[in-house]
Design a protein around this motif. Structure first.
Motif, PDB file in Angstrom:
ATOM      1  N   ILE A 149      27.330  63.378  27.599  1.00  0.00           N
ATOM      2  CA  ILE A 149      26.057  62.763  27.339  1.00  0.00           C
ATOM      3  C   ILE A 149      25.556  63.973  26.284  1.00  0.00           C
ATOM      4  O   ILE A 149      24.568  63.914  26.214  1.00  0.00           O
ATOM      5  CB  ILE A 149      25.201  62.806  28.592  1.00  0.00           C
ATOM      6  CG1 ILE A 149      23.772  62.098  28.325  1.00  0.00           C
ATOM      7  CG2 ILE A 149      24.756  64.121  29.201  1.00  0.00           C
ATOM      8  CD1 ILE A 149      24.064  60.571  27.959  1.00  0.00           C
TER       9      ILE A 149
ATOM     10  N   PHE B 211      22.467  57.528  32.213  1.00  0.00           N
ATOM     11  CA  PHE B 211      22.648  58.864  31.730  1.00  0.00           C
ATOM     12  C   PHE B 211      23.135  59.801  32.941  1.00  0.00           C
ATOM     13  O   PHE B 211      23.906  60.850  32.629  1.00  0.00           O
ATOM     14  CB  PHE B 211      21.064  59.423  31.300  1.00  0.00           C
ATOM     15  CG  PHE B 211      20.527  58.771  30.141  1.00  0.00           C
ATOM     16  CD1 PHE B 211      21.735  58.368  28.999  1.00  0.00           C
ATOM     17  CD2 PHE B 211      19.352  58.528  29.904  1.00  0.00           C
ATOM     18  CE1 PHE B 211      21.206  58.090  28.039  1.00  0.00           C
ATOM     19  CE2 PHE B 211      18.955  58.006  28.780  1.00  0.00           C
ATOM     20  CZ  PHE B 211      19.685  57.612  27.616  1.00  0.00           C
ATOM     21  N   LEU B 212      22.537  59.631  33.986  1.00  0.00           N
ATOM     22  CA  LEU B 212      23.098  60.511  35.311  1.00  0.00           C
ATOM     23  C   LEU B 212      24.703  60.431  35.232  1.00  0.00           C
ATOM     24  O   LEU B 212      25.381  61.401  35.738  1.00  0.00           O
ATOM     25  CB  LEU B 212      22.297  60.151  36.522  1.00  0.00           C
ATOM     26  CG  LEU B 212      21.063  60.738  36.669  1.00  0.00           C
ATOM     27  CD1 LEU B 212      20.256  59.803  37.865  1.00  0.00           C
ATOM     28  CD2 LEU B 212      21.075  62.189  37.240  1.00  0.00           C
TER      29      LEU B 212
ATOM     30  N   PHE C  22      17.957  65.125  21.705  1.00  0.00           N
ATOM     31  CA  PHE C  22      16.664  65.356  22.118  1.00  0.00           C
ATOM     32  C   PHE C  22      16.330  66.635  22.498  1.00  0.00           C
ATOM     33  O   PHE C  22      15.002  66.948  21.984  1.00  0.00           O
ATOM     34  CB  PHE C  22      16.815  64.599  23.585  1.00  0.00           C
ATOM     35  CG  PHE C  22      16.599  62.971  23.772  1.00  0.00           C
ATOM     36  CD1 PHE C  22      15.547  62.487  23.267  1.00  0.00           C
ATOM     37  CD2 PHE C  22      17.591  62.319  24.340  1.00  0.00           C
ATOM     38  CE1 PHE C  22      15.453  61.082  23.343  1.00  0.00           C
ATOM     39  CE2 PHE C  22      17.600  61.141  24.373  1.00  0.00           C
ATOM     40  CZ  PHE C  22      16.339  60.302  24.169  1.00  0.00           C
ATOM     41  N   LEU C  23      16.971  67.655  22.433  1.00  0.00           N
ATOM     42  CA  LEU C  23      16.654  68.952  22.295  1.00  0.00           C
ATOM     43  C   LEU C  23      16.240  69.202  20.757  1.00  0.00           C
ATOM     44  O   LEU C  23      15.355  69.937  20.752  1.00  0.00           O
ATOM     45  CB  LEU C  23      18.146  69.849  23.011  1.00  0.00           C
ATOM     46  CG  LEU C  23      17.780  71.354  22.989  1.00  0.00           C
ATOM     47  CD1 LEU C  23      16.671  71.550  24.080  1.00  0.00           C
ATOM     48  CD2 LEU C  23      18.990  72.178  23.353  1.00  0.00           C
TER      49      LEU C  23
ATOM     50  N   LEU D 270      23.870  63.408  23.074  1.00  0.00           N
ATOM     51  CA  LEU D 270      22.443  62.811  23.313  1.00  0.00           C
ATOM     52  C   LEU D 270      21.355  63.919  23.585  1.00  0.00           C
ATOM     53  O   LEU D 270      20.461  63.858  23.042  1.00  0.00           O
ATOM     54  CB  LEU D 270      22.440  61.752  23.999  1.00  0.00           C
ATOM     55  CG  LEU D 270      21.374  60.876  24.034  1.00  0.00           C
ATOM     56  CD1 LEU D 270      21.179  59.808  23.120  1.00  0.00           C
ATOM     57  CD2 LEU D 270      21.491  59.903  25.345  1.00  0.00           C
ATOM     58  N   LYS D 271      21.978  64.704  24.444  1.00  0.00           N
ATOM     59  CA  LYS D 271      21.145  65.686  24.841  1.00  0.00           C
ATOM     60  C   LYS D 271      20.653  66.653  23.891  1.00  0.00           C
ATOM     61  O   LYS D 271      19.617  67.009  23.721  1.00  0.00           O
ATOM     62  CB  LYS D 271      21.664  66.477  26.012  1.00  0.00           C
ATOM     63  CG  LYS D 271      20.921  67.444  26.946  1.00  0.00           C
ATOM     64  CD  LYS D 271      21.515  67.927  28.104  1.00  0.00           C
ATOM     65  CE  LYS D 271      20.690  68.882  28.820  1.00  0.00           C
ATOM     66  NZ  LYS D 271      20.950  69.256  30.101  1.00  0.00           N
TER      67      LYS D 271
ATOM     68  N   SER E 259      26.434  62.107  32.651  1.00  0.00           N
ATOM     69  CA  SER E 259      26.493  63.596  32.529  1.00  0.00           C
ATOM     70  C   SER E 259      27.562  64.212  33.643  1.00  0.00           C
ATOM     71  O   SER E 259      27.698  65.467  33.537  1.00  0.00           O
ATOM     72  CB  SER E 259      25.045  64.069  33.020  1.00  0.00           C
ATOM     73  OG  SER E 259      24.945  63.503  34.521  1.00  0.00           O
TER      74      SER E 259
END
Lengths: 269, 159
Positions: free
Chosen positions: A30, A21-22, A37-38, A33-34, A25
């Motif tokens: 990403i 993920f890092l 989740f948000l 996906l973020k 980003s």
């Protein structure tokens, strides 16, 4: 595989995903996906904001309530003080007025007197006696007559029956043991004024043919040896005639109100 | 792991997030890191597996709500969950001094780790600010551990 090894493996797996993920980003890949989740987490975010804002309002209202309670308590205390001061000021005004009347009375009267204040008045013995704050040390003696002032007029109150150094007891005219020779100046009629233990008195031993009427003022005759002549006692309000009795009787109301005794004057000369 | 236990961890996750967001809204600048405290306490009370999974899930959720590089919190909370979880049974979890020391070390580790990850994976400039969060975390450590223990007792999930 041991417990710890399995835990280590899982940890490495999860760290790898995080690391992935890092890396993603860095290339902005990403974001989707973020956002997902948000989308999942946003209700909790808004709920938390609302909850804490309400909590904040609640605590502010609580503090305000505490402040208001304290202010209310202080205001009540101040009000008590003001009520006390108001009462005190009314008492002082009343006392001042009374002293002024005494002063005026002293200028126009021929008597010498000592002014005193009522100390004790027994509720069981309301119309019988009072105790004043002056005694033998002030020059008061037994059997001295006592008067009081009400407005511009004075009236007989009774006589001293007990004297101690700093206090004296007055037997009021309204006491049933009290008797004084009364005189009606209009018709020049004498009689005996006796107390009844109530606020009214009785004018006795009046011959039926005597010229008396309601509203007649009765004063001391000066013949009893205790009370000087001419002190107002009361006014006739009605008559009572008894069958077969040689005398008639009149009911008097005192010249001054015996219910509100504060300052009295003991006549010394 | 049964459904009740999973539900318990899910509720715990949700509540710790609520607590963190709520406090941040309330105090705006400096708040204790309740997410980190939750990961530490849950790992210490429940062990390494729960610690690393819980840390990972909470980290991912936290990443979505923060401006830090996505995955950084997941990485660090997973690592914290694993490391603290390994101490399960070795450290007296009810000892206040142990709780404070543990929180102190973990917060230091977390802040340094976050600083490094941001430095490597973000173009944003980041300063290493230790003290407000470190002190707040230490200050809240004992009551938070007590709260978590009561919370566990309330649900009493299978260990």
């Amino acid at each position: 595989m041991s417990h710890l090894a399995r835990a280590r493996l899982i940890c490495l797996f999860l760290l790898s995903i995080s690391f992935l993920f890092l890396n993603l980003s860095l290339h902005n890949r990403i974001q989707g996906l973020k956002n997902f989740f948000l989308y999942l987490a946003s209700p909790s975010s808004s709920l938390a904001t609302r909850m804490f804002l309400q909590g904040e309002n609640l605590s502010k209202n609580f503090l305000l309530q505490l402040h208001l309670n304290e202010e209310n308590r202080q205001l009540k205390e101040k009000l008590k003080e003001y009520v006390h001061l108001d009462t005190l000021s009314k008492e002082i005004i009343e006392e001042n007025e009374q002293l002024r009347k005494i002063l005026q009375f002293r200028e126009r009267t021929k008597y010498d007197f000592i002014s005193a204040q009522v100390l004790v008045r027994d509720t069981q013995d309301w119309y019988n006696s009072v105790i004043i704050d002056k005694g033998a040390l002030a020059g008061i003696k037994k059997d001295l007559p006592v008067i009081t002032l009400e407005g511009d007029k004075e009236g007989l109150l009774g006589r001293i029956i007990e004297v101690s150094p700093n206090a004296s007891k007055i037997l009021l005219l309204t006491d049933s043991l009290s008797a004084v020779v009364g005189y009606v100046p209009r018709s020049k009629v004498d009689g005996i004024v006796e107390g009844q233990g109530s606020k009214e008195m009785r004018f006795k031993y009046i011959l039926p043919e005597m010229d008396l009427k309601s509203g007649d003022l009765i004063v001391t005759s000066g013949t009893g040896g205790i009370f000087p002549a001419g002190i107002p006692i009361g006014e006739i309000v009605k008559f009572e005639e008894k069958k077969y009795a040689p005398y008639k009787e009149a009911i008097l109301t005192p010249q001054v109100d015996f219910s509100h005794l504060r300052e009295v004057l003991v006549i010394t000369e | 792991m049964d459904v009740k236990t999973i539900f318990f961890y899910f509720v715990t996750l949700f509540l710790s997030l609520l607590l963190q967001i709520g406090f941040r809204n309330l105090l705006s600048k400096f708040t204790p890191n309740f997410l980190l405290l939750t990961v530490v306490s849950i790992s210490l009370f429940r062990g390494v597996f729960v610690g690393e999974f819980f840390g990972f899930a909470l980290g991912l959720l936290s990443d979505t709500l923060s401006l830090n590089p996505f995955g950084s919190q997941a990485f660090l909370y997973t690592l914290v969950g694993y490391l603290v979880g390994r101490q399960n049974g070795k450290i007296d979890a009810d000892n206040s001094v142990a709780q404070v020391v543990l929180v102190f070390l973990v917060t230091l580790f977390y802040l340094f780790g976050l600083f490094l990850l941001i430095t490597f994976f973000s173009s944003a400039e980041k300063k290493l600010i230790l003290f407000p969060e470190l002190i707040l975390n230490i200050g809240f450590a004992v009551p938070f551990f007590w709260l978590m223990k009561e919370w566990f007792n309330l649900w009493s999930p299978r260990r």
